[in-house]
Scaffold this motif. Structure first.
Motif, mmCIF file in Angstrom:
data_model
loop_
_atom_site.group_PDB
_atom_site.id
_atom_site.type_symbol
_atom_site.label_atom_id
_atom_site.label_comp_id
_atom_site.label_asym_id
_atom_site.label_seq_id
_atom_site.Cartn_x
_atom_site.Cartn_y
_atom_site.Cartn_z
ATOM 1 N N PHE A 116 -55.766 71.899 -21.839
ATOM 2 C CA PHE A 116 -54.843 72.272 -22.902
ATOM 3 C C PHE A 116 -55.557 72.569 -24.215
ATOM 4 C CE2 PHE A 116 -54.742 68.566 -25.614
ATOM 5 C CZ PHE A 116 -55.056 67.498 -24.789
ATOM 6 N N PHE B 5 -47.659 74.337 -19.223
ATOM 7 C CA PHE B 5 -48.092 72.951 -19.109
ATOM 8 C C PHE B 5 -46.847 72.065 -19.059
ATOM 9 C CE2 PHE B 5 -52.715 72.784 -19.969
ATOM 10 C CZ PHE B 5 -52.936 74.109 -20.266
ATOM 11 N N THR C 140 -57.502 75.673 -17.666
ATOM 12 C CA THR C 140 -56.527 74.668 -17.250
ATOM 13 C C THR C 140 -56.510 73.479 -18.206
ATOM 14 O OG1 THR C 140 -58.109 73.598 -15.795
ATOM 15 C CG2 THR C 140 -56.735 75.314 -14.824
ATOM 16 N N ARG D 39 -50.728 65.725 -20.992
ATOM 17 C CA ARG D 39 -50.238 67.076 -20.748
ATOM 18 C C ARG D 39 -51.091 67.691 -19.638
ATOM 19 N NH1 ARG D 39 -48.559 70.614 -25.883
ATOM 20 N NH2 ARG D 39 -47.581 68.568 -26.237
ATOM 21 N N GLU D 40 -50.444 68.287 -18.652
ATOM 22 C CA GLU D 40 -51.170 68.837 -17.514
ATOM 23 C C GLU D 40 -50.833 70.306 -17.277
ATOM 24 O OE1 GLU D 40 -50.247 66.952 -13.802
ATOM 25 O OE2 GLU D 40 -48.100 67.354 -13.941
ATOM 26 N N PHE D 41 -51.810 71.015 -16.799
ATOM 27 C CA PHE D 41 -51.658 72.433 -16.479
ATOM 28 C C PHE D 41 -50.746 72.590 -15.270
ATOM 29 C CE2 PHE D 41 -52.860 76.809 -16.285
ATOM 30 C CZ PHE D 41 -52.997 77.121 -14.936
#
Length: 122
Positions: free
Chosen positions: A106, A37, A104, A45-47
Motif C-alpha cells: 500500500f 485494497f 501490492t 490493509r491488504e492488496f
C-alpha cells in the motif's frame, strides 16, 4: 493529482455478489496502476486486485482469485471490482488507490479514496 471516489459497498449474504466502483478524476494516466485494497478491523490493509489504467497487467491476491474481477470503464473513468461468491472473511472497508507502478504494497500508492464498507453475513 488523481481524485478517487468509491461506491457500491453494502451488506450481502455469504455467496452473494457486489460490484464496487472507483470514479477517477484529475490527472489520470494510462501509466497509473489502479489498486483495490481492503482493511478489516484490527488487521493491516491488504492488496486485493490491481491493473494499469490502460487495462494491462491485472493482478489478484490469492484469497480472491477466481471470485473477484477488476475491470475498467474508460468512458466513465471508473475502475470496478466485481466480487462473487463472497465470504464473511471478505468483510472490510475497501479502498481504491492509484500509484505509479504495479505494486501490492500500500505504501507504493500515492492517491486513495475514502473507502466503502463491505459486510458479508454468514
Amino acid at each position: 493529482q488523481v481524485q478517487l471516489v468509491e461506491s457500491g459497498g453494502g451488506l450481502v449474504q455469504a455467496g452473494g455478489s457486489l460490484t464496487l466502483s472507483c470514479a477517477a478524476s484529475g490527472r489520470t494516466s494510462s501509466n497509473n496502476y489502479m489498486g483495490w485494497f481492503r482493511q478489516a478491523p484490527g488487521k493491516e490493509r491488504e492488496f486485493v486486485a490491481g491493473m494499469y489504467w490502460s487495462g494491462a497487467s491485472t493482478s489478484y491476491a490469492d484469497s480472491v482469485k477466481g471470485r473477484f474481477t477488476i475491470s475498467r470503464d474508460s468512458a466513465k473513468y471508473t475502475v470496478n471490482l466485481q466480487m462473487n461468491s463472497l465470504k464473511p472473511e471478505d468483510t472490510a472497508v475497501y479502498y481504491c488507490a492509484a500509484g505509479p507502478v504495479r505494486a501490492t504494497i500500500f505504501s507504493r500508492y500515492t492517491n486513495w479514496g475514502q473507502g466503502t464498507q463491505v459486510t458479508v453475513s454468514p
